[in-house]
Design a protein around this motif. Structure first.
Motif: not given
Length: 111
Positions: A76-84
Motif C-alpha cells: 500500500x505504501x509502495x503503491x501510494x508513494x508512486x501515485x501521481x
C-alpha cells in the motif's frame, strides 16, 4: 436479513473511518495510506462488501495495492508513494464514492 444488515454495517463503519482518515492531518499520501491500512484492510471482500459494489471495491483495492512491497514499506505504501495526482484523486473518489454507496445501500436494502 439481520446478518446482511450487519455485514453492510461493518463495511459502512470501515469506510466511514476511511473518510475520517482522509479528512485528518497530513499530506494526502499519508492520509490515503492510513485510510486503507487502518480501515479497509480488515474488510473481507466476499463477506463484507455487497455484491452490487464488488466491481468498484475491487478497482479500489487494485489501485491501492498494485505495486509490490519495497524493503520496509508494504504494497500500500509502495503503491501510494508512486501515485501521481490523478491516481490519488481517483483513490480518494473511490473511498468517498463507496462510502456514499454504502450509506445509500443500507436503507434501501435492509431498512
Amino acid at each position: 436479513m439481520v446478518d446482511n444488515f450487519m455485514k453492510c454495517k461493518y463495511a459502512w463503519e470501515k469506510f466511514h473511518g476511511a473518510v475520517h482518515s482522509l479528512a485528518s492531518e497530513g499530506d494526502l499520501k499519508t492520509r490515503l495510506i492510513r485510510a486503507y491500512v487502518f480501515n479497509i484492510t480488515p474488510l473481507n471482500r466476499d463477506n463484507d462488501i455487497p455484491k452490487e459494489l464488488l466491481e468498484r471495491y475491487d478497482e479500489f483495492v487494485h489501485l491501492m495495492t498494485k505495486v509490490p512491497a519495497q524493503g520496509d514499506e508494504g504494497s500500500v505504501a509502495a503503491t501510494v508513494n508512486k501515485m501521481d495526482e490523478i491516481e490519488m484523486e481517483r483513490a480518494t473518489d473511490l473511498i468517498i464514492g463507496l462510502y456514499d454507496d454504502l450509506c445509500r445501500f443500507m436503507p434501501n436494502h435492509y431498512a
